[in-house]
Design a protein around this motif. Structure first.
Motif, PDB file in Angstrom:
ATOM      1  N   GLY B 108       5.214 -12.683 -10.734  1.00  0.00           N
ATOM      2  CA  GLY B 108       6.252 -12.054 -11.542  1.00  0.00           C
ATOM      3  C   GLY B 108       6.538 -10.629 -11.113  1.00  0.00           C
ATOM      4  N   LEU B 109       6.288 -10.323  -9.840  1.00  0.00           N
ATOM      5  CA  LEU B 109       6.533  -8.971  -9.332  1.00  0.00           C
ATOM      6  C   LEU B 109       7.672  -9.026  -8.334  1.00  0.00           C
ATOM      7  N   ALA B 110       8.579  -8.075  -8.440  1.00  0.00           N
ATOM      8  CA  ALA B 110       9.606  -7.974  -7.412  1.00  0.00           C
ATOM      9  C   ALA B 110       8.994  -7.188  -6.253  1.00  0.00           C
ATOM     10  N   PRO B 111       9.041  -7.738  -5.038  1.00  0.00           N
ATOM     11  CA  PRO B 111       8.361  -7.072  -3.920  1.00  0.00           C
ATOM     12  C   PRO B 111       8.804  -5.638  -3.720  1.00  0.00           C
ATOM     13  N   GLU B 112      10.111  -5.360  -3.964  1.00  0.00           N
ATOM     14  CA  GLU B 112      10.585  -4.010  -3.638  1.00  0.00           C
ATOM     15  C   GLU B 112      10.066  -2.950  -4.598  1.00  0.00           C
ATOM     16  N   HIS B 113       9.402  -3.371  -5.664  1.00  0.00           N
ATOM     17  CA  HIS B 113       8.831  -2.375  -6.574  1.00  0.00           C
ATOM     18  C   HIS B 113       7.453  -1.903  -6.140  1.00  0.00           C
ATOM     19  N   LEU B 114       6.934  -2.512  -5.107  1.00  0.00           N
ATOM     20  CA  LEU B 114       5.658  -2.050  -4.543  1.00  0.00           C
ATOM     21  C   LEU B 114       5.971  -0.972  -3.517  1.00  0.00           C
ATOM     22  N   ILE B 115       5.415   0.195  -3.707  1.00  0.00           N
ATOM     23  CA  ILE B 115       5.577   1.247  -2.705  1.00  0.00           C
ATOM     24  C   ILE B 115       4.253   1.392  -1.984  1.00  0.00           C
ATOM     25  N   LEU B 116       4.298   1.123  -0.706  1.00  0.00           N
ATOM     26  CA  LEU B 116       3.073   1.066   0.079  1.00  0.00           C
ATOM     27  C   LEU B 116       2.918   2.376   0.849  1.00  0.00           C
ATOM     28  N   VAL B 117       1.796   3.030   0.648  1.00  0.00           N
ATOM     29  CA  VAL B 117       1.507   4.274   1.372  1.00  0.00           C
ATOM     30  C   VAL B 117       0.406   3.966   2.372  1.00  0.00           C
ATOM     31  N   GLU B 118       0.695   4.145   3.646  1.00  0.00           N
ATOM     32  CA  GLU B 118      -0.299   3.853   4.669  1.00  0.00           C
ATOM     33  C   GLU B 118      -0.728   5.160   5.323  1.00  0.00           C
ATOM     34  N   ALA B 119      -1.890   5.632   4.931  1.00  0.00           N
ATOM     35  CA  ALA B 119      -2.359   6.920   5.416  1.00  0.00           C
ATOM     36  C   ALA B 119      -3.221   6.723   6.658  1.00  0.00           C
ATOM     37  N   GLU B 120      -3.522   7.837   7.294  1.00  0.00           N
ATOM     38  CA  GLU B 120      -4.374   7.768   8.475  1.00  0.00           C
ATOM     39  C   GLU B 120      -5.823   8.072   8.122  1.00  0.00           C
ATOM     40  N   ARG B 121      -6.023   8.932   7.125  1.00  0.00           N
ATOM     41  CA  ARG B 121      -7.380   9.339   6.792  1.00  0.00           C
ATOM     42  C   ARG B 121      -7.658   9.037   5.326  1.00  0.00           C
ATOM     43  N   PRO B 122      -8.928   8.723   5.000  1.00  0.00           N
ATOM     44  CA  PRO B 122      -9.255   8.404   3.612  1.00  0.00           C
ATOM     45  C   PRO B 122      -8.855   9.518   2.649  1.00  0.00           C
ATOM     46  N   ALA B 123      -8.989  10.767   3.076  1.00  0.00           N
ATOM     47  CA  ALA B 123      -8.642  11.865   2.165  1.00  0.00           C
ATOM     48  C   ALA B 123      -7.169  11.802   1.777  1.00  0.00           C
ATOM     49  N   GLU B 124      -6.321  11.356   2.710  1.00  0.00           N
ATOM     50  CA  GLU B 124      -4.894  11.261   2.402  1.00  0.00           C
ATOM     51  C   GLU B 124      -4.622  10.169   1.369  1.00  0.00           C
ATOM     52  N   VAL B 125      -5.424   9.097   1.435  1.00  0.00           N
ATOM     53  CA  VAL B 125      -5.273   8.030   0.448  1.00  0.00           C
ATOM     54  C   VAL B 125      -5.555   8.589  -0.939  1.00  0.00           C
ATOM     55  N   LEU B 126      -6.654   9.338  -1.051  1.00  0.00           N
ATOM     56  CA  LEU B 126      -7.036   9.881  -2.354  1.00  0.00           C
ATOM     57  C   LEU B 126      -5.995  10.868  -2.861  1.00  0.00           C
ATOM     58  N   ALA B 127      -5.490  11.711  -1.949  1.00  0.00           N
ATOM     59  CA  ALA B 127      -4.497  12.702  -2.367  1.00  0.00           C
ATOM     60  C   ALA B 127      -3.228  12.013  -2.853  1.00  0.00           C
ATOM     61  N   ALA B 128      -2.812  10.951  -2.139  1.00  0.00           N
ATOM     62  CA  ALA B 128      -1.600  10.233  -2.542  1.00  0.00           C
ATOM     63  C   ALA B 128      -1.807   9.598  -3.914  1.00  0.00           C
ATOM     64  N   MET B 129      -3.008   9.047  -4.130  1.00  0.00           N
ATOM     65  CA  MET B 129      -3.290   8.435  -5.441  1.00  0.00           C
ATOM     66  C   MET B 129      -3.201   9.475  -6.549  1.00  0.00           C
ATOM     67  N   GLU B 130      -3.808  10.622  -6.266  1.00  0.00           N
ATOM     68  CA  GLU B 130      -3.837  11.648  -7.302  1.00  0.00           C
ATOM     69  C   GLU B 130      -2.423  12.064  -7.690  1.00  0.00           C
ATOM     70  N   GLU B 131      -1.570  12.197  -6.675  1.00  0.00           N
ATOM     71  CA  GLU B 131      -0.179  12.569  -6.995  1.00  0.00           C
ATOM     72  C   GLU B 131       0.517  11.461  -7.750  1.00  0.00           C
ATOM     73  N   GLY B 132       0.229  10.235  -7.332  1.00  0.00           N
ATOM     74  CA  GLY B 132       0.856   9.101  -7.992  1.00  0.00           C
ATOM     75  C   GLY B 132       0.496   9.043  -9.467  1.00  0.00           C
ATOM     76  N   LEU B 133      -0.755   9.383  -9.764  1.00  0.00           N
ATOM     77  CA  LEU B 133      -1.210   9.301 -11.159  1.00  0.00           C
ATOM     78  C   LEU B 133      -0.488  10.307 -12.043  1.00  0.00           C
ATOM     79  N   ARG B 134       0.095  11.328 -11.426  1.00  0.00           N
ATOM     80  CA  ARG B 134       0.825  12.320 -12.222  1.00  0.00           C
ATOM     81  C   ARG B 134       2.291  11.958 -12.377  1.00  0.00           C
ATOM     82  N   CYS B 135       2.701  10.850 -11.750  1.00  0.00           N
ATOM     83  CA  CYS B 135       4.119  10.493 -11.789  1.00  0.00           C
ATOM     84  C   CYS B 135       4.358   9.514 -12.926  1.00  0.00           C
ATOM     85  N   PRO B 136       5.060   9.946 -13.965  1.00  0.00           N
ATOM     86  CA  PRO B 136       5.181   9.113 -15.160  1.00  0.00           C
ATOM     87  C   PRO B 136       6.056   7.880 -14.983  1.00  0.00           C
TER      88      PRO B 136
END
Lengths: 501, 237
Positions: B108-136
């Motif tokens: 029941g998910l529309a594929p285009e609603h998934l935004i995929l972030v492909e980072a190079e380093r683990p720290a970038e993954v965490l930083a992207a998550m943290e920003e995402g969590l602040r996005c209402p």
């Protein structure tokens, strides 16, 4: 608005450029040489060398004989060219339309711009003084046409020539014919006829002139006089929206830079708003006091003209600009692919991403790279890997949206590239077990084959694949396929392509 | 001192509630499994916005992937926001595969609603998550990768507490015992009965730890996913 061109000629460019690159100001007289047929010959001289009678083309040995104290170094025409391009970029602080002119000249279109610097004379003086500071001898001229300005910069008696608007013809008349940038052979042909000056040509009827010397001479003359067009092709297409800030005292502090940026963003945003536009790509150029520059580009997925968001986007990257010995000018541009800002939709669209999400995607993308933040789209193709694609997220444009039929079942994840696996076959010919990443999977169920034929109309069509949905004893479900080999004798190859939930 | 006024009491309650954030006493309701047996164990009665939840992929297959997608589907539906941010290292595309558009439909998910972030380093993954969590505007943020370091988990947990966005971490490696997350789950594939319907989705779900509950864990359930109703169903196993 009358066109006004400032041409710059650097008569000792390669030698002075070399000296500046070496950081050795006192090496004089200086000549550069290049290996040529018959030995080393001078390719460039500086003012000191020219004054003692050395000139490009002279054999290096002869030059040394004439002036034993000569400093000589091997020339590097490529570096000269690159440095000239960099100098042209630096001149972007004075005009958005800058082009190189030959191997040692620049042209700036300063139409309507000079008032920013206190008039043409003041601008010419500022520019000349900066170039002298860099250690370059410069001659410059301002005229109505690029041809005239170039010719005057090279051949006028004074180091700086300012031709008032409309005075081009009179100023050109006294110059030698070579100032028209005609081939040397042609100039040599004209000289015995007494046609030494451009004024001599202007007095002659055009018809016989064209039939005797060909159309190029007249064309050059017309260009210089402004009756034939001669555009300046800038190295970077100038952006339609620009805001610049000049600092009396070069700034170096990151805080100062950040503080200086915000008013720029506000001015640019106001310009965009006034024309009901939004920018998709923004460039910030910092002109440093040592004549180098730093550039920073930020892209956004939706047209943008909000100063605050622009500030946030640049805030985390302003640190990338190395202030060096200080920044004198900051220039913020909204680049050419400017679209009309998204207008409010007539009906609310619940599916569309809001401002917060767009801002988040823009920030991530500017940090990680455009291709690293993507959205998943589904397409109409029966080839599994073509049935979906990852596209840069939230960019405008076609949004293919295809409802995908629930059958036959498709996996939840697809490997970027199918992974080769080793398969043993049952007596019936189906897969019985396979080995992947050093693990054996004994299959209790295998459904297939589902034949997926290649798209024969594509050039890179490969062989057809037979897909199986298989389940191992632990309940793990995979999507594997067999691809027959191009050679009949070879065993078919097996690949793992996807994982079922 | 007189009798404390109602306003003062309410204020105290609010402040204590704020101290207990992460335990479900927040404005945004948790997203329930819809299975009373499981929901009763969870703080706030569900997997909430306001907290990080760890999911351990036990078997090298798509089971955990499917479970996560099922959760997304419930989250997105529950908070009426479709967008999901999926952060991972770029190399995961080959290791565990890319979310496959045509396969997402059954969740029941529309594929285009998934935004995929492909980072190079683990720290970038965490930083992207943290920003995402602040996005209402996001319904959920998923991070995927090796075991989450404790301090990183703590940061994500703190960020998740203040936002209203669900945070999930999909563990591709055995996790360390210490974790700042509210709960830790393990998902395993279940062998389908020989005569069963082939496309039926079911998983063996283990709740290893959960904030505020220490006795009686781990608990195990076998659950199925019914795509039409976007709901889980308990299966006997």
């Amino acid at each position: 608005m009358a066109r006004r061109i400032l041409a710059l000629w650097l008569p000792y460019w390669p030698a002075e450029r070399w000296r500046r690159a070496q950081g050795a100001r006192d090496l004089a007289p200086l000549a550069l040489y290049l290996p040529q047929a018959g030995g080393f010959r001078l390719s460039a001289v500086d003012r000191g060398a020219a004054e003692v009678g050395l000139y490009p083309g002279l054999a290096l040995a002869d030059a040394r004989a004439i002036w034993p104290e000569l400093h000589a170094a091997c020339g590097d025409p490529r570096a000269d060219e690159a440095a000239l391009a960099a100098l042209a970029d630096w001149c972007g602080r004075y005009s958005p339309w800058v082009a190189t002119d030959g191997a040692a000249g620049l042209r700036l279109d300063i139409s309507g711009l000079a008032y920013l610097f206190g008039g043409e004379a003041a601008l010419a003086e500022i520019l000349a003084r900066r170039l002298v500071d860099f250690g370059f001898t410069a001659r410059l001229a301002v005229a109505d046409t690029p041809g005239a300005a170039s010719g005057l910069a090279r051949f006028a008696a004074a180091e700086a020539t300012l031709v008032p608007p409309g005075g081009t013809a009179a100023a050109l008349a006294a110059l030698p014919v070579a100032a028209l940038r005609v081939p040397e052979a042609l100039a040599a042909e004209l000289e015995p006829l007494g046609l030494r000056r451009i004024g001599d040509l202007m007095r002659l009827p055009r018809g016989p002139l064209a039939s005797r010397f060909g159309p190029s001479l007249l064309y050059r003359l017309d260009q210089a006089l402004g009756s034939a067009p001669e555009p300046i092709s800038p190295r970077f297409p100038p952006a339609p929206f620009r805001a610049r800030a000049t600092f009396g005292e070069p700034i170096r502090d990151p805080e100062q830079i950040a503080a200086a940026f915000q008013p720029l963003a506000e001015r640019l945003a106001a310009m965009l708003a006034a024309e009901e536009r939004g920018g998709r790509k923004f460039h910030l150029t910092a002109y440093r006091s040592d004549g180098t520059l730093g550039r920073l580009s930020v892209g956004v997925s939706r047209p943008l003209r909000d100063a605050k968001r622009l500030g946030r986007l640049f805030a985390e990257r302003l640190g990338e600009i190395d202030p060096g010995f200080g920044i004198e000018v900051l220039l913020l541009e909204a680049a050419a692919d400017v679209l009309r800002a998204a207008e409010a939709p007539l009906l609310p669209q619940p599916e569309a991403a809001g401002e917060n999400l767009t801002a988040l995607v823009d920030r991530l993308r500017n940090r990680l790279g455009r291709g690293r933040v993507s959205q998943i789209f589904v397409h109409d193709s029966h080839i599994p890997e073509r049935a979906f694609s990852l596209r840069p997220a939230l960019e405008d444009g076609a949004r293919p949206k295809t409802a995908w039929p629930p059958r036959p079942p498709r996996p939840v994840s697809l490997l970027r590239r199918p992974a080769p696996i080793h398969v043993t076959l049952s007596a019936a010919g189906g897969p019985e077990s396979f080995r992947w990443r050093r693990l054996d999977h004994l299959l209790v169920r295998s459904i297939g084959p589902e034949r997926i034929a290649p798209e024969w109309w594509r050039e890179d069509a490969e062989r057809s694949r037979d897909y199986y949905r298989v389940e191992d004893r632990a309940g793990r479900r995979f999507w594997i396929y067999r691809q027959s080999s191009s050679r009949r004798a070879d065993a078919p190859a097996w690949y793992l392509h996807g994982l079922f939930a | 001192m007189g009798v404390p006024s109602a306003a003062l009491l309410a204020d105290l309650r609010r402040r204590i509630g704020a101290l207990e954030r992460g335990c479900g006493r927040s404005a945004t309701p948790a997203i329930a499994f819809g299975l009373p047996a499981i929901d009763a164990l969870l703080p706030g009665g569900g997997l909430g916005a306001h907290g990080l939840h760890e999911i351990v992929a036990a078997s090298g297959d798509g089971a955990a992937f499917g479970f996560v997608l099922a959760l997304f589907s419930r989250f997105a539906h529950g908070v009426r926001r479709p967008w999901i941010l999926w952060c991972r290292l770029g190399r995961e595309g080959q290791e565990s595969g890319l979310p496959y558009g045509p396969g997402l439909a059954r969740f029941g998910l529309a594929p285009e609603h998934l935004i995929l972030v492909e980072a190079e380093r683990p720290a970038e993954v965490l930083a992207a998550m943290e920003e995402g969590l602040r996005c209402p505007e996001l319904a959920a943020v998923l991070g995927e990768g090796a075991a989450l370091p404790f301090v990183a988990g703590l940061r994500l947990q703190r960020t998740a507490e203040t936002g209203g966005v669900a945070a999930l971490w999909l563990n591709r490696a055995p996790p360390p015992p210490a974790s700042a997350a509210v709960s830790r789950w393990q998902v395993q594939a279940v062998a389908a009965p020989p005569e069963g319907v082939e496309e039926a989705l079911s998983w063996q779900l283990t709740l290893w730890r959960c904030r505020g509950k220490n006795e009686n864990l781990p608990c195990q359930w076998r659950i199925g996913w019914r795509a039409e109703e976007r709901s889980f169903a308990l299966q006997d196993g």
